[in-house]
Design a protein around this motif. Structure first.
Motif, PDB file in Angstrom:
ATOM      1  N   ILE A 132       0.846  -1.202   0.000  1.00 49.23           N
ATOM      2  CA  ILE A 132       0.000   0.000   0.000  1.00 49.23           C
ATOM      3  C   ILE A 132       0.878   1.248   0.000  1.00 49.23           C
ATOM      4  O   ILE A 132       0.614   2.213  -0.726  1.00 49.23           O
ATOM      5  CB  ILE A 132      -0.962  -0.024   1.207  1.00 49.23           C
ATOM      6  N   GLY A 133       1.967   1.207   0.782  1.00 52.00           N
ATOM      7  CA  GLY A 133       2.890   2.340   0.799  1.00 52.00           C
ATOM      8  C   GLY A 133       3.534   2.564  -0.562  1.00 52.00           C
ATOM      9  O   GLY A 133       3.619   3.696  -1.057  1.00 52.00           O
ATOM     10  N   ASP A 134       3.976   1.473  -1.183  1.00 52.46           N
ATOM     11  CA  ASP A 134       4.594   1.576  -2.514  1.00 52.46           C
ATOM     12  C   ASP A 134       3.621   2.160  -3.526  1.00 52.46           C
ATOM     13  O   ASP A 134       3.967   3.036  -4.329  1.00 52.46           O
ATOM     14  CB  ASP A 134       5.036   0.185  -3.006  1.00 52.46           C
ATOM     15  N   MET A 135       2.399   1.662  -3.508  1.00 52.62           N
ATOM     16  CA  MET A 135       1.383   2.116  -4.465  1.00 52.62           C
ATOM     17  C   MET A 135       1.094   3.598  -4.256  1.00 52.62           C
ATOM     18  O   MET A 135       0.884   4.342  -5.207  1.00 52.62           O
ATOM     19  CB  MET A 135       0.089   1.318  -4.267  1.00 52.62           C
ATOM     20  N   ARG A 136       1.097   4.012  -2.978  1.00 52.09           N
ATOM     21  CA  ARG A 136       0.835   5.409  -2.658  1.00 52.09           C
ATOM     22  C   ARG A 136       1.893   6.296  -3.300  1.00 52.09           C
ATOM     23  O   ARG A 136       1.580   7.292  -3.942  1.00 52.09           O
ATOM     24  CB  ARG A 136       0.837   5.561  -1.141  1.00 52.09           C
ATOM     25  N   ARG A 137       3.143   5.889  -3.174  1.00 50.25           N
ATOM     26  CA  ARG A 137       4.212   6.686  -3.784  1.00 50.25           C
ATOM     27  C   ARG A 137       4.127   6.624  -5.309  1.00 50.25           C
ATOM     28  O   ARG A 137       4.198   7.628  -6.003  1.00 50.25           O
ATOM     29  CB  ARG A 137       5.579   6.175  -3.315  1.00 50.25           C
ATOM     30  N   GLU A 138       3.928   5.419  -5.810  1.00 49.01           N
ATOM     31  CA  GLU A 138       3.904   5.195  -7.249  1.00 49.01           C
ATOM     32  C   GLU A 138       2.804   6.004  -7.937  1.00 49.01           C
ATOM     33  O   GLU A 138       3.012   6.604  -8.974  1.00 49.01           O
ATOM     34  CB  GLU A 138       3.670   3.706  -7.510  1.00 49.01           C
ATOM     35  N   LEU A 139       1.606   5.980  -7.345  1.00 47.04           N
ATOM     36  CA  LEU A 139       0.453   6.614  -7.978  1.00 47.04           C
ATOM     37  C   LEU A 139       0.171   8.004  -7.416  1.00 47.04           C
ATOM     38  O   LEU A 139      -0.744   8.675  -7.868  1.00 47.04           O
ATOM     39  CB  LEU A 139      -0.796   5.735  -7.806  1.00 47.04           C
ATOM     40  N   GLY A 140       0.931   8.427  -6.406  1.00 51.97           N
ATOM     41  CA  GLY A 140       0.742   9.759  -5.840  1.00 51.97           C
ATOM     42  C   GLY A 140      -0.621   9.956  -5.224  1.00 51.97           C
ATOM     43  O   GLY A 140      -1.203  11.032  -5.292  1.00 51.97           O
ATOM     44  N   MET A 141      -1.142   8.899  -4.611  1.00 44.50           N
ATOM     45  CA  MET A 141      -2.480   9.037  -4.034  1.00 44.50           C
ATOM     46  C   MET A 141      -2.398   9.163  -2.517  1.00 44.50           C
ATOM     47  O   MET A 141      -1.377   8.867  -1.903  1.00 44.50           O
ATOM     48  CB  MET A 141      -3.314   7.808  -4.390  1.00 44.50           C
ATOM     49  N   ALA A 142      -3.509   9.643  -1.932  1.00 43.48           N
ATOM     50  CA  ALA A 142      -3.606   9.680  -0.480  1.00 43.48           C
ATOM     51  C   ALA A 142      -4.148   8.333  -0.006  1.00 43.48           C
ATOM     52  O   ALA A 142      -4.867   7.661  -0.739  1.00 43.48           O
ATOM     53  CB  ALA A 142      -4.537  10.802  -0.050  1.00 43.48           C
ATOM     54  N   VAL A 143      -3.774   7.952   1.225  1.00 42.22           N
ATOM     55  CA  VAL A 143      -4.257   6.691   1.775  1.00 42.22           C
ATOM     56  C   VAL A 143      -4.875   6.952   3.134  1.00 42.22           C
ATOM     57  O   VAL A 143      -4.306   7.679   3.949  1.00 42.22           O
ATOM     58  CB  VAL A 143      -3.104   5.674   1.911  1.00 42.22           C
ATOM     59  N   VAL A 144      -6.061   6.406   3.343  1.00 45.78           N
ATOM     60  CA  VAL A 144      -6.650   6.390   4.683  1.00 45.78           C
ATOM     61  C   VAL A 144      -6.568   4.950   5.157  1.00 45.78           C
ATOM     62  O   VAL A 144      -7.186   4.063   4.574  1.00 45.78           O
ATOM     63  CB  VAL A 144      -8.119   6.869   4.671  1.00 45.78           C
TER      64      VAL A 144
END
Lengths: 299, 327
Positions: free
Chosen positions: B204-216
C-alpha cells in the motif's frame, strides 16, 4: 515469495468448475442412464421426420386399431399398432416428442428468464419493487396450476403459441421465488459491498456479481420444471386445449384412445408410457444434477 | 491549501427499534493529497462507518443525517446517486475488511479487476477488440504492479486458487486500476497471516508513492498506523477523540483513551513493562450526547466530563477531546 501459488493451485487451475461437475455427473450410473434416455428423446424429437417409420398423419381405415406387431394381426411395419384412424402409433409418438420437448424447453427457458429478472429486481432493489413482484407471485401461487392454465387457454383459444403464453404466465413464479431468496442472501455478501465501493452500477451488481453465484439452484429448479411442464402440456392436450389435431401430441393421443381402452389398450398406453419414461428420466437426471451443483442436498 | 477530502460535522445515525444509534457523531477530518492518514479505534467506534458514509455506501436503517463531505472542494453529499457512483473507484476507492470474502467466487480475477475499469470507461478506446485489448493490458499492468507473479497467465483463475495475501493484492488491484486520488483501506491486514501483513502494508505504501495518491488506513492496531502514517485520528464511540501528527500522539498522548491504547501495546524496547488493558468495553449507550463518550471507562472521570466536550487545539494540528488532561 511465501505466498506465491503452490503446485496445488497449478493442478486445479486446469479444470473449470463446469468440467469438474461433468466429471462428477459421469460417476453416477442412474443419472447417466437418465441423461441417456433424455438425450434419446431429444434426438427422437429432433430427427422425427427422418426416423419415423410411417407418415404420422396418413390415415388408413383398413388399419383401424391395428394391434402392436407382437400381437395377432399386427405387422412390423407398424410396430406399436395404429389408432382409430389407422395412423401409425410409433410415428405419432416420435412426432409427439417434438411438441412435448419444445413446449417443455421453451416454457422453462422463457419463464426462467422472466423469473430470474423479476427475482433479482425484487431481491436486490427491495422496497416497492419487491412488494409488487412478491404480491403478484403470492397471487399466482394461489391458483392451482392446471385450473389456471385451463382458464387461460379457454380465454386465449387453443394453439401452440397460446399454450406457451398460458404456461409461462404462471411458470415464472417459481424461479422468481428461488432467485429472490438467493439474492436476498447474496446481496449481503462482502463482494457485493466491495463492488459497490468501486463504482459498480446496480445492473452490473445484479447481473454480473449476484447472478453467477445463484445460478446453481436456478438450473436445478429449471430442469425439474421441464418435467412438470411436459405433464401440464399433456394434460392440456388431453383436455383438447393444447396443440390442435392433426398435430400429434402425447396428451391428445391418450385422449384419442380412451374410448377404446377395453379392446385396443395400445392406443392410450404407449403415449402414456412415453410421458412416463421422459418425465421420470428428466426427474432422475435433475436429481443427479442437483446433487452435483448443490452439495447441501447430496444423498 | 484545500484538502483533497474534508469531512465536516458528519453524523450517521441508525434508526433501530431500540432507538437511534449514533454510529458517527460529528466527525471533522481532512486528508491532504498524497498523505497517509491512520484511523484507529476499536470495533464499533465508527471508523468504518465514517468512511462508508464518505463513499455513500451506508445502508438502511443507517442514514447520513448531517455534515458536509468535500471531495476536491465539492460537496458530494448533495450529488445524485449516479454521480456519486462515478466517483467511487475513480476518485476515491475503498477496499473491504476481509479479502477472503470480498472477491466474487464466481468470477475470474481478471474479470473482477476489469470491472472497475468498465464501470468508469471514460478513457477506454471505442471498438470492441481495441477496447478488450486496452482493458486487458491495464489489468495485467495493475496486477503486476501489486506483485501478482505471472499476472498475464493467471487472469482466468478464480479467487479460491489464490492465497489470502494474493487475494488481498488482487483486491487492492481492483481498487487501484482506475488510479484513484484516495484509497481507503479498511483493515487491510485483518484476515491475513502476520507474515503477510507487513507485505501488504508495504505494498500500500509503494502504491501510494507510485500513484501519488492519499491513503486512509483504517485499523484497530495503533502500532501499524504509527509505523505507516503521518497523521492519526483516534476514534471512540462515533467521535474523533484525538488527532494529530503521529509523533505528537505517540510522545504526548492527550486523551485517556489514547494513553490506554498505548499502554496496552507490548513493546520490544521495554519487555518488563506490564500490558495494561483498558477496563470495560464500548457499548452503544456510550454514544449518548451530553457527556464525554469515554466517561464510563475513564479513570479520570469527574463532574466536568458530564457535558459535550469540544475538540481543543494543542497546537501543530494536535487536537484532543478531553477537559481533564491539559498539558
Amino acid at each position: 515469495m511465501s505466498e506465491s501459488a503452490g503446485p496445488l493451485a497449478a493442478a486445479t487451475a486446469a479444470t473449470t468448475p463446469a468440467r469438474r461437475h461433468l466429471r462428477e455427473l459421469g460417476r453416477d450410473g442412474a443419472t447417466m442412464a437418465a441423461v441417456a434416455v433424455v438425450l434419446l428423446f431429444a434426438l427422437m424429437a429432433l430427427l422425427a421426420p427422418w426416423i419415423a417409420p410411417q407418415d404420422p398423419y396418413r390415415a388408413d381405415f383398413l388399419r383401424r386399431l391395428q394391434p402392436p406387431a407382437w400381437i395377432e394381426g399386427g405387422s412390423w411395419a407398424f410396430p406399436l399398432g395404429c389408432d382409430a384412424l389407422g395412423r401409425d402409433l410409433l410415428s405419432r409418438i416420435v412426432h409427439g416428442a417434438r411438441v412435448s420437448m419444445l413446449i417443455g424447453l421453451l416454457v422453462v427457458v422463457v419463464a426462467t428468464s422472466v423469473g430470474v429478472l423479476a427475482g433479482l429486481l425484487a431481491g436486490y432493489l427491495r422496497g416497492w419493487v419487491d412488494v409488487v413482484i412478491s404480491r403478484l407471485v403470492d397471487i399466482l401461487l394461489g391458483f392451482p396450476y392446471l385450473i389456471f392454465a385451463i382458464g387461460l387457454m379457454a380465454a386465449l383459444g387453443p394453439g401452440f403459441l397460446n399454450m406457451l403464453v398460458a404456461l409461462v404466465y404462471k411458470e415464472w413464479v417459481l424461479p422468481c421465488r428461488v432467485v429472490r431468496a438467493e439474492t436476498l442472501a447474496a446481496r449481503e455478501q462482502d463482494f457485493v459491498e466491495a463492488a459497490r465501493a468501486l463504482g459498480a452500477s446496480r445492473r452490473h451488481i445484479m447481473l454480473r456479481e449476484i447472478l453467477p453465484n445463484i445460478l446453481s439452484p436456478v438450473i436445478v429448479v429449471a430442469t425439474f420444471r421441464v418435467a412438470y411442464v411436459i405433464i401440464i402440456e399433456a394434460s392440456l392436450s388431453f383436455l383438447g386445449l393444447g396443440v390442435q389435431p392433426p398435430t400429434a401430441s402425447w396428451g391428445s393421443m391418450i385422449a384419442d384412445g380412451r374410448q377404446f381402452l377395453l379392446n385396443a389398450w395400445w392406443v392410450s398406453t404407449f403415449p402414456g408410457l412415453a410421458i412416463l419414461a421422459l418425465v421420470l428420466a428428466i426427474n432422475v437426471a435433475s436429481q443427479g444434477l442437483r446433487d452435483v451443483l448443490d452439495p447441501r442436498f447430496a444423498r | 491549501m484545500t484538502a483533497l477530502l474534508a469531512i465536516e460535522g458528519l453524523q450517521t445515525f441508525f434508526a433501530t427499534p431500540a432507538g437511534e444509534i449514533r454510529a458517527v457523531d460529528g466527525i471533522d477530518l481532512e486528508v491532504a493529497a498524497g498523505e497517509c492518514l491512520g484511523v484507529v479505534g476499536e470495533s464499533g467506534s465508527g471508523k468504518s462507518m465514517a468512511f462508508l458514509s464518505v463513499m455513500g455506501l451506508v445502508r438502511r436503517p443507517g442514514r447520513v443525517v448531517a455534515g458536509r463531505i468535500l471531495l476536491q472542494g465539492e460537496d458530494i453529499l448533495g450529488l445524485a446517486p449516479a454521480a456519486r457512483r462515478g466517483l467511487r473507484g475513480r476518485v476515491i476507492a475503498m477496499t473491504m475488511q476481509d479479502a477472503l470474502t470480498a472477491l466474487n467466487p464466481a468470477l475470474t480475477v481478471g474479470e473482477q479487476v476489469a470491472e472497475t475499469l468498465e464501470a468508469h470507461a471514460a478513457d477506454l478506446p471505442t471498438g470492441r477488440a481495441a477496447r478488450r485489448r486496452a482493458v486487458r493490458a491495464r489489468v495485467v499492468e495493475i496486477l503486476g504492479l501489486v506483485g501478482l507473479p505471472d499476472a498475464g497467465r493467471r487472469l482466468g483463475d478464480y479467487p479460491h486458487q489464490f492465497s489470502g495475501g494474493m487475494r488481498q493484492r488482487i483486491m487492492i488491484a481492483c481498487a487501484l486500476v482506475c488510479r484513484p486520488r484516495i484509497l481507503v483501506a479498511d483493515e487491510p491486514t485483518t484476515a491475513l497471516d502476520v507474515t503477510v501483513q507487513a507485505q501488504i502494508l508495504d505494498l500500500i505504501g509503494d502504491m501510494r508513492r507510485e500513484l501519488g495518491m492519499a491513503v486512509v488506513l483504517i485499523s484497530h492496531d495503533l502500532g501499524v498506523v504509527a509505523e505507516r502514517c503521518e497523521r492519526v485520528a483516534v476514534f471512540y464511540a462515533g467521535q474523533v477523540v484525538e488527532t494529530g501528527a503521529v509523533r505528537d500522539i505517540l510522545d504526548r498522548p492527550a486523551h485517556p483513551y489514547t494513553r490506554g491504547l498505548l499502554r496496552s501495546i507490548p513493546r520490544l524496547d521495554d519487555p518488563g513493562r506490564r500490558i495494561e488493558p483498558i477496563p470495560g468495553q464500548l457499548t452503544p449507550a456510550d454514544a449518548r450526547p451530553g457527556r464525554c463518550r469515554f466517561l464510563s471507562r475513564c479513570a479520570l472521570a469527574a463532574p466536568p466530563c458530564r457535558a459535550d466536550i469540544a475538540l481543543a487545539d494543542l497546537g501543530r494540528g494536535h487536537r484532543v477531546r478531553c477537559v481533564r488532561l491539559r498539558p
